[in-house]
Design a protein around this motif. Structure first.
Motif, PDB file in Angstrom:
ATOM      1  N   THR A 101      39.911  28.560  29.046  1.00 12.45           N
ATOM      2  CA  THR A 101      40.481  29.779  28.495  1.00 12.45           C
ATOM      3  C   THR A 101      40.473  30.923  29.504  1.00 12.45           C
ATOM      4  N   HIS A 102      39.435  30.959  30.334  1.00 17.42           N
ATOM      5  CA  HIS A 102      39.240  32.104  31.214  1.00 17.42           C
ATOM      6  C   HIS A 102      39.409  31.753  32.692  1.00 17.42           C
ATOM      7  N   ALA A 103      40.003  30.616  32.988  1.00 21.35           N
ATOM      8  CA  ALA A 103      40.163  30.201  34.380  1.00 21.35           C
ATOM      9  C   ALA A 103      40.975  31.200  35.186  1.00 21.35           C
ATOM     10  N   ASP A 104      41.955  31.835  34.553  1.00 15.07           N
ATOM     11  CA  ASP A 104      42.816  32.761  35.286  1.00 15.07           C
ATOM     12  C   ASP A 104      42.020  33.903  35.910  1.00 15.07           C
ATOM     13  N   ALA A 105      40.997  34.391  35.196  1.00 12.18           N
ATOM     14  CA  ALA A 105      40.198  35.498  35.722  1.00 12.18           C
ATOM     15  C   ALA A 105      39.403  35.056  36.948  1.00 12.18           C
ATOM     16  N   LEU A 106      38.850  33.841  36.902  1.00 14.48           N
ATOM     17  CA  LEU A 106      38.097  33.335  38.043  1.00 14.48           C
ATOM     18  C   LEU A 106      39.015  33.073  39.229  1.00 14.48           C
ATOM     19  N   LEU A 107      40.183  32.517  38.953  1.00 15.84           N
ATOM     20  CA  LEU A 107      41.130  32.227  40.035  1.00 15.84           C
ATOM     21  C   LEU A 107      41.667  33.517  40.645  1.00 15.84           C
ATOM     22  N   ALA A 108      41.878  34.537  39.831  1.00 15.62           N
ATOM     23  CA  ALA A 108      42.336  35.818  40.365  1.00 15.62           C
ATOM     24  C   ALA A 108      41.292  36.425  41.293  1.00 15.62           C
ATOM     25  N   PHE A 109      40.018  36.322  40.900  1.00 15.11           N
ATOM     26  CA  PHE A 109      38.935  36.826  41.757  1.00 15.11           C
ATOM     27  C   PHE A 109      38.902  36.070  43.078  1.00 15.11           C
ATOM     28  N   LEU A 110      38.969  34.728  43.023  1.00 13.11           N
ATOM     29  CA  LEU A 110      38.949  33.937  44.258  1.00 13.11           C
ATOM     30  C   LEU A 110      40.189  34.207  45.095  1.00 13.11           C
ATOM     31  N   GLY A 111      41.319  34.420  44.437  1.00 12.91           N
ATOM     32  CA  GLY A 111      42.537  34.718  45.173  1.00 12.91           C
ATOM     33  C   GLY A 111      42.408  35.974  46.010  1.00 12.91           C
ATOM     34  N   LYS A 112      41.708  36.980  45.459  1.00 14.00           N
ATOM     35  CA  LYS A 112      41.493  38.230  46.195  1.00 14.00           C
ATOM     36  C   LYS A 112      40.513  38.047  47.345  1.00 14.00           C
ATOM     37  N   THR A 113      39.461  37.274  47.098  1.00 17.08           N
ATOM     38  CA  THR A 113      38.352  37.221  48.052  1.00 17.08           C
ATOM     39  C   THR A 113      38.505  36.144  49.106  1.00 17.08           C
TER      40      THR A 113
END
Length: 312
Positions: free
Chosen positions: A274-286
């Protein structure tokens, strides 16, 4: 006199047996993997990675056999009594987004070797050996490595990150703020007097050869220089979300973020779907930037060689 001798003998036996009893009480349950990443249609290979004391760690590397270019990678570590299979829900979205994923079993867990007691510092030791192994692999970009841990594994990723400067990002999920607070809650819940709890804490510190104040996530977060995402379930019945807020309050700078997930308990790992998008967005930035190549060989230092973070 006979009664005195008998009482003294029983007390002596109790003192002698206490360490063995505590070792048994705090021994991590071992649950071995039953499935593989193939169940999620993920490309993988099984590994044995050397760690300290001549032991090896069981692991899965989820990655294409020959990627077109070096991939960013995430090392995933389970919690107390967990294993790599339980963390597979994280592997699928990471793989789809183009990350290699290394899922490891800490010592005394899953299919990894047995080695005395388990502890947060030992989780961090095993994590570092997995990290250094992964950085040397062809097809992996050693300048874009991230850590993801759950529960005790979450504390371990923060502890290791506090001693490394070659990480792109850290995701800590359901970490407790301080081991003493965690044990106080456990003793209070079982109606055990804190006088006994204090003695148990001192025994645990002596056994793991580390002070709780030196390894507590609310302390180690102050020394982490890479971006951190703290994730916690709003309905966590084992570690309350206030622990995440405590860790966040002690953050080093604005690169640390806090994400509270609604309707999520401590072991609700499947909530990642459900919340994978938030984790992937964080990794995408970092993980988009490129860090200096980490030192290898004689210039590299081991986790156990570094001093503990200075108490603040």
């Amino acid at each position: 006199m006979t009664a005195f001798i008998l009482t003294a003998g029983l007390l002596a036996a109790g003192v002698a047996l206490t360490p063995a009893l505590l070792h048994r009480v705090y021994r991590a349950p071992r649950i071995r993997e039953q499935g593989t990443p193939a169940a999620l249609a993920l490309p993988y290979r099984s590994l044995r990675i050397p760690t300290v004391n001549g032991k090896t760690l069981f692991a899965w590397l989820v990655s294409p056999a020959e990627p077109a270019e070096p991939l960013p990678a995430v090392i995933v570590l389970h919690g107390w009594g967990g294993n790599a299979e339980q963390m597979l829900p994280f592997a699928a979205p990471l793989h789809r987004e183009g990350y290699a994923v290394l899922l490891i079993d800490a010592r005394n867990h899953g299919r990894s070797d047995t080695d005395g007691f388990s502890s947060l510092p030992r989780f961090a030791e095993d994590l570092e050996h997995g990290l250094d192994w992964l950085a040397r692999q062809p097809g992996i970009d050693p300048r874009r490595l991230a850590l993801l841990g759950h529960s005790v594994g979450a504390g371990a990723v923060l502890l290791l990150a506090s001693r490394r400067r070659d990480l792109a990002a850290v995701i800590s999920i359901a970490a407790f703020a301080h081991p003493e607070q965690l044990m106080r809650r456990q003793f209070r819940g079982n109606r055990i007097p804190w006088t006994l709890g204090w003695l148990v804490m001192r025994w645990v510190e002596r056994t793991i050869q580390a002070r709780f104040d030196d390894i507590a996530p609310c302390r180690s977060i102050r020394h982490v220089t890479c971006p951190v995402l703290l994730v916690h379930g709003e309905t966590d019945s084992r570690v309350p979300p206030e622990d995440a807020e405590c860790i966040y309050a002690n953050r080093r700078d604005a690169s640390t973020e806090l994400l509270i997930l609604p309707d999520t308990d401590h072991d609700s790992i499947d909530a990642i779907e459900t919340h994978a998008d938030a984790l992937l967005a964080f990794l995408g930035k970092t993980c988009r930037g490129v860090l200096p190549v980490p030192p290898q060989g004689k210039d590299a230092t081991r986790f156990s060689d570094r001093p503990l973070p200075r108490r603040v």
